[in-house]
Scaffold this active site. Sequence first.
Site, mmCIF file in Angstrom:
data_model
loop_
_atom_site.group_PDB
_atom_site.id
_atom_site.type_symbol
_atom_site.label_atom_id
_atom_site.label_comp_id
_atom_site.label_asym_id
_atom_site.label_seq_id
_atom_site.Cartn_x
_atom_site.Cartn_y
_atom_site.Cartn_z
ATOM 1 N N GLU A 102 0.862 -1.310 -0.016
ATOM 2 C CA GLU A 102 -0.055 -0.040 -0.157
ATOM 3 C C GLU A 102 1.011 1.243 0.126
ATOM 4 O O GLU A 102 1.975 1.159 0.376
ATOM 5 C CB GLU A 102 -1.009 -0.159 1.123
ATOM 6 C CG GLU A 102 -1.725 0.997 1.552
ATOM 7 C CD GLU A 102 -2.767 1.456 0.407
ATOM 8 O OE1 GLU A 102 -2.597 1.672 -0.731
ATOM 9 O OE2 GLU A 102 -4.055 1.577 0.763
ATOM 10 N N ASP A 103 0.396 2.526 -0.517
ATOM 11 C CA ASP A 103 1.134 3.638 -0.555
ATOM 12 C C ASP A 103 1.009 4.348 0.825
ATOM 13 O O ASP A 103 2.164 4.522 1.325
ATOM 14 C CB ASP A 103 0.602 4.625 -1.699
ATOM 15 C CG ASP A 103 -1.015 4.838 -1.467
ATOM 16 O OD1 ASP A 103 -1.630 4.231 -0.716
ATOM 17 O OD2 ASP A 103 -1.468 5.701 -2.234
ATOM 18 N N ASP A 106 -3.199 6.227 6.547
ATOM 19 C CA ASP A 106 -3.789 7.376 7.154
ATOM 20 C C ASP A 106 -4.291 7.250 8.356
ATOM 21 O O ASP A 106 -4.049 6.964 9.564
ATOM 22 C CB ASP A 106 -4.199 8.429 6.169
ATOM 23 C CG ASP A 106 -4.690 9.897 6.404
ATOM 24 O OD1 ASP A 106 -3.876 10.438 7.356
ATOM 25 O OD2 ASP A 106 -5.547 10.441 5.940
ATOM 26 N N PHE A 155 -0.207 16.803 3.575
ATOM 27 C CA PHE A 155 -0.865 16.098 2.510
ATOM 28 C C PHE A 155 0.393 15.696 1.601
ATOM 29 O O PHE A 155 0.939 16.833 1.116
ATOM 30 C CB PHE A 155 -1.783 16.693 2.241
ATOM 31 C CG PHE A 155 -2.609 15.865 0.903
ATOM 32 C CD1 PHE A 155 -3.499 14.827 1.286
ATOM 33 C CD2 PHE A 155 -2.542 16.084 -0.361
ATOM 34 C CE1 PHE A 155 -4.113 13.936 0.527
ATOM 35 C CE2 PHE A 155 -2.976 15.133 -1.366
ATOM 36 C CZ PHE A 155 -3.745 14.290 -0.951
ATOM 37 N N ASP A 162 -1.529 10.527 -5.380
ATOM 38 C CA ASP A 162 -2.379 11.588 -6.055
ATOM 39 C C ASP A 162 -3.004 12.625 -5.300
ATOM 40 O O ASP A 162 -3.284 12.630 -4.083
ATOM 41 C CB ASP A 162 -3.154 11.161 -7.146
ATOM 42 C CG ASP A 162 -4.333 10.643 -6.283
ATOM 43 O OD1 ASP A 162 -4.388 9.899 -5.235
ATOM 44 O OD2 ASP A 162 -5.546 11.219 -6.603
ATOM 45 N N ARG A 168 1.190 11.615 -9.396
ATOM 46 C CA ARG A 168 1.570 10.425 -9.172
ATOM 47 C C ARG A 168 2.889 9.953 -9.925
ATOM 48 O O ARG A 168 3.792 9.191 -9.237
ATOM 49 C CB ARG A 168 0.703 9.296 -9.821
ATOM 50 C CG ARG A 168 -0.710 9.080 -9.083
ATOM 51 C CD ARG A 168 -1.418 8.093 -9.673
ATOM 52 N NE ARG A 168 -2.926 7.942 -9.319
ATOM 53 C CZ ARG A 168 -3.558 7.756 -8.197
ATOM 54 N NH1 ARG A 168 -2.738 7.240 -7.285
ATOM 55 N NH2 ARG A 168 -5.064 7.928 -8.136
HETATM 56 P P1 IMP Z 1 -7.194 5.982 5.251
HETATM 57 O O1 IMP Z 1 -8.272 5.004 4.938
HETATM 58 O O2 IMP Z 1 -7.491 7.288 5.840
HETATM 59 O O3 IMP Z 1 -6.034 5.385 5.836
HETATM 60 O O4 IMP Z 1 -6.462 6.572 3.847
HETATM 61 C C1 IMP Z 1 -5.828 5.890 2.918
HETATM 62 C C2 IMP Z 1 -5.899 6.130 1.377
HETATM 63 O O5 IMP Z 1 -5.931 7.685 1.637
HETATM 64 C C3 IMP Z 1 -4.633 6.069 0.785
HETATM 65 O O6 IMP Z 1 -4.396 5.006 0.388
HETATM 66 C C4 IMP Z 1 -4.559 7.241 0.145
HETATM 67 O O7 IMP Z 1 -5.261 6.808 -1.119
HETATM 68 C C5 IMP Z 1 -5.124 8.400 0.561
HETATM 69 N N1 IMP Z 1 -4.249 9.398 1.323
HETATM 70 C C6 IMP Z 1 -4.330 9.478 2.832
HETATM 71 N N2 IMP Z 1 -3.149 10.371 3.069
HETATM 72 C C7 IMP Z 1 -2.724 10.815 1.507
HETATM 73 C C8 IMP Z 1 -1.791 11.751 1.130
HETATM 74 O O8 IMP Z 1 -1.137 12.378 2.176
HETATM 75 N N3 IMP Z 1 -1.571 12.088 0.036
HETATM 76 C C9 IMP Z 1 -2.281 11.114 -0.978
HETATM 77 N N4 IMP Z 1 -3.200 10.271 -0.606
HETATM 78 C C10 IMP Z 1 -3.565 10.043 0.626
HETATM 79 MG MG MG Z 2 -4.189 4.639 -2.101
#
Ligand code: IMP
Ligand code: MG
Length: 183
Positions: A102-103, A106, A155, A162, A168
């Site tokens: 995973e990237d 958050d 962010f 993205d 990206r």
């Molecule tokens: P989560 O469900 O809040 O953990 O969010 C995860 C997803 O939100 C990631 O897979 C990203 O697609 C997006 N995301 C969260 N933070 C960032 C950021 O700083 N930059 C870009 N995408 C983010």
């Molecule tokens: Mg993602």
Amino acid sequence: MTNLENDLAKILITREQLQQRIAELGEAISRDYAGKDLLLVCILKGGILFLSDLMRAIRIPHAIDFMAISSYGGTRTESSGVVRILMDLNTNITNRNVLIVEDIVDTGRTLAYITEMLKTRDPASLKICTLLNKPSRREVHVPLDYVGFDIPNEFVVGYGLDYDEFYRNLPFIGVLKTELYAR
Ligand code: IMP
Ligand code: MG
């Protein structure tokens, strides 16, 4: 400077730092999964650049597969955690050793959803490898087995990540200028 780079407040993680850390992760994964049947599951789209470098840093045989998801609602900078599967795996993961690639983690909601769903398919093991982690934003606990970098609550874009589908292709991780987005 390209137009894309003009949109950045700063570079958080350079290309060299990314490659150095990914080499270390590849070594650790190669050691931990030696002799095991490893399947890397990349979460599209954000995970693709990370997957392509990570798999080249892994010295043991392994297969790859992809899952595409999108999160409902939310904003352009925050996921809602209510996940819709746009494309499921081709592989039957029952009795396979699955490592999710995973990237960024958050709030943790997206990965919590994906791991719960994949667990119902009875993999031999299910672990998580994320390039980036924002610990200060966590709302749902998800056990992270491999983490590239812990980053502050900013962010970030680039290297697969993205803002509204752009940035990206940047080969490093940067912080977007705040005036370019509204949280
Ligand atoms: P989560 O469900 O809040 O953990 O969010 C995860 C997803 O939100 C990631 O897979 C990203 O697609 C997006 N995301 C969260 N933070 C960032 C950021 O700083 N930059 C870009 N995408 C983010
Ligand atoms: Mg993602």
